[in-house]
Design a protein around this motif. Structure first.
Motif, PDB file in Angstrom:
ATOM      1  N   ARG A 113       0.831  -1.191   0.000  1.00 26.42           N
ATOM      2  CA  ARG A 113       0.000   0.000   0.000  1.00 26.42           C
ATOM      3  C   ARG A 113       0.880   1.262   0.000  1.00 26.42           C
ATOM      4  O   ARG A 113       1.684   1.442  -0.898  1.00 26.42           O
ATOM      5  N   SER A 114       0.735   2.100   1.014  1.00 28.05           N
ATOM      6  CA  SER A 114       1.464   3.375   1.048  1.00 28.05           C
ATOM      7  C   SER A 114       2.848   3.259   1.656  1.00 28.05           C
ATOM      8  O   SER A 114       3.605   4.246   1.664  1.00 28.05           O
ATOM      9  N   TYR A 115       3.211   2.083   2.150  1.00 25.65           N
ATOM     10  CA  TYR A 115       4.466   1.943   2.895  1.00 25.65           C
ATOM     11  C   TYR A 115       5.583   1.380   2.025  1.00 25.65           C
ATOM     12  O   TYR A 115       5.483   0.254   1.526  1.00 25.65           O
ATOM     13  N   GLN A 126      -3.587   8.417   6.013  1.00 22.20           N
ATOM     14  CA  GLN A 126      -2.213   8.323   6.495  1.00 22.20           C
ATOM     15  C   GLN A 126      -1.689   6.883   6.567  1.00 22.20           C
ATOM     16  O   GLN A 126      -0.517   6.677   6.833  1.00 22.20           O
ATOM     17  N   GLY A 127      -2.556   5.908   6.371  1.00 23.30           N
ATOM     18  CA  GLY A 127      -2.077   4.526   6.279  1.00 23.30           C
ATOM     19  C   GLY A 127      -2.378   3.643   7.476  1.00 23.30           C
ATOM     20  O   GLY A 127      -1.861   2.526   7.555  1.00 23.30           O
ATOM     21  N   LYS A 128      -3.236   4.094   8.384  1.00 22.38           N
ATOM     22  CA  LYS A 128      -3.505   3.254   9.561  1.00 22.38           C
ATOM     23  C   LYS A 128      -4.280   1.988   9.184  1.00 22.38           C
ATOM     24  O   LYS A 128      -3.988   0.901   9.700  1.00 22.38           O
ATOM     25  N   GLY A 154       1.318   8.652  10.563  1.00 23.85           N
ATOM     26  CA  GLY A 154       1.319   9.813   9.673  1.00 23.85           C
ATOM     27  C   GLY A 154       2.638   9.950   8.950  1.00 23.85           C
ATOM     28  O   GLY A 154       3.697   9.550   9.465  1.00 23.85           O
ATOM     29  N   GLY A 155       2.590  10.476   7.744  1.00 23.02           N
ATOM     30  CA  GLY A 155       3.813  10.711   6.977  1.00 23.02           C
ATOM     31  C   GLY A 155       4.600   9.461   6.672  1.00 23.02           C
ATOM     32  O   GLY A 155       5.834   9.513   6.535  1.00 23.02           O
TER      33      GLY A 155
END
Length: 385
Positions: A12-14, A34-36, A377-378
């Motif tokens: 995903r976003s990571y 934010q990806g939680k 976050g971030g």
């Protein structure tokens, strides 16, 4: 059972993230986007080898990457193991346990058990029958992992049989008749495979519904105001009449074969398989035993939420009754519940071995779920305190 460490690479976003985790409550708090949810989605993927958010693996791969890896340290009965799955778009996924490759990725199923409750679960009561069939099959396979192979075999046979029926339909439409005997003989082969795997799925789904029913009644009575354990019920509705058939594999297979024969002409005309567990329904109802109504179309928004929550809590209790407590995932659900339902849900799950919670703001997490908190976050996950 709990996760003690989670590592993601290009998921995903990571690009890369490592998250030490604790038993009890782990709350991931951060603004939307934010990806939680990606974190708990990865844990759930290890359980089911699919996402509760999307239908395919492609969206799980970070943009620009050619592979994603989910790795977790799992603690069960005091013993730890590292399980890992590599997602390879366009190619077969690969799984490992303690760095040793598994022959098949699906051999990973059942090593981690999760129950997820998320806003998407309203589709269980408001969506298509396929959503309810998927719910049944996922829970069935968590309890009995070998059935993943049965379902995969059924899906393969159904695809091949539909392809044959569609080809025969097109040939008839063009006025052709060549190969009709071959089509019939090939259909007979697929009928045998479809009926055998289909019968096993029907029998196992039926048994699962019977095992789930008492847990559903208790769960719904707990989360719905003024409800009793008799108010919520569910019934498995096969696509063929099995009222007089013993619910065992051989009799059900015979009934499927007879129905396939009876509807042969209709299937040839329509070019699609009309009999089997892919056409079945899970009927969800509310009300007294004397006056039950379908949840879909009759229940209010609040009743639908309570029913969906009751289904997931019932799944959790059923898995616990098997002697293997699952990881409970509450993905952004507290924002959808009023304060009373928040408190009820928190009290119900606070004693679980591990509960993973996501929330946009800390105030959405009930005080009863105080545990280990993380700020998300971030692209970073930071433990508080």
């Amino acid at each position: 059972m709990h996760i003690s460490h989670l590592s993601l690479h290009d998921f995903r976003s990571y690009a890369s993230v490592d998250v030490p985790m604790e038993p009890g409550v782990c709350a991931f708090v951060g603004r939307n986007g934010q990806g939680k949810t990606n974190l708990v989605e990865a844990v759930d993927y290890l359980s089911r080898l699919s996402s509760h958010r999307v239908a395919s693996d492609a969206p799980l791969i970070r943009a620009g990457a050619d592979q994603a890896v989910v790795r977790a340290s799992v603690v069960k009965d005091g013993r730890s193991a590292i399980i890992e799955v590599a997602l390879n778009p366009g190619r077969a996924n690969r799984a490992r346990i303690n760095r040793s490759p598994l022959p098949r990725t699906r051999d990973l199923i059942g090593l981690v058990r999760t129950v997820v409750f998320s806003p998407e679960d309203l589709t269980l009561v408001k969506g298509d029958p396929s959503d309810r069939r998927r719910f049944l099959d996922d829970l069935m396979i968590l309890r009995t992992p070998r059935l993943a192979g049965v379902r995969a075999d059924y899906d393969r046979v159904l695809k091949q049989r539909n392809s044959l029926l569609k080809s025969a339909q097109k040939d008839r439409f063009r006025g052709g008749s060549a190969g009709a005997d071959t089509v019939q003989s090939t259909l007979a082969v697929w009928d045998e495979h479809l009926s055998r795997t289909g019968a096993e799925l029907i029998v196992e789904r039926h048994r699962l519904v019977n095992a789930l029913r008492p847990h559903l009644g208790a769960a719904y009575a707990t989360v719905a105001r003024g409800a009793s354990r008799d108010d919520a019920d569910l019934e498995y509705k096969p696509s063929l009449d099995l009222a007089e058939v013993l619910m065992e594999v051989d009799p059900v297979q015979g009934a499927i074969l007879a129905e396939l024969e009876r509807r042969r002409r209709e299937e040839m005309d329509r070019g699609v398989s009309l009999v089997g567990p892919h056409r079945d329904e899970l009927l969800l109802t509310l009300g007294s035993p004397e006056m039950r109504l379908p949840v879909k179309g009759y229940a209010s928004h609040g009743e639908s939420w309570s029913y969906a929550l009751g289904l997931k809590l019932a799944s959790y209790e059923l898995l616990r009754s098997d002697g293997d407590e699952p990881i409970l995932i509450l993905d952004d659900v507290f924002a959808e519940l009023d304060s009373e339902r928040r408190a009820q849900l928190a009290d119900l799950v606070a004693g679980a071995e591990q509960v993973l919670v996501t929330a946009a703001v800390a105030e959405d997490v009930p005080e009863a779920l105080a545990g280990t908190w993380y700020d998300v976050g971030g692209g970073e996950v930071t433990r508080r305190g």
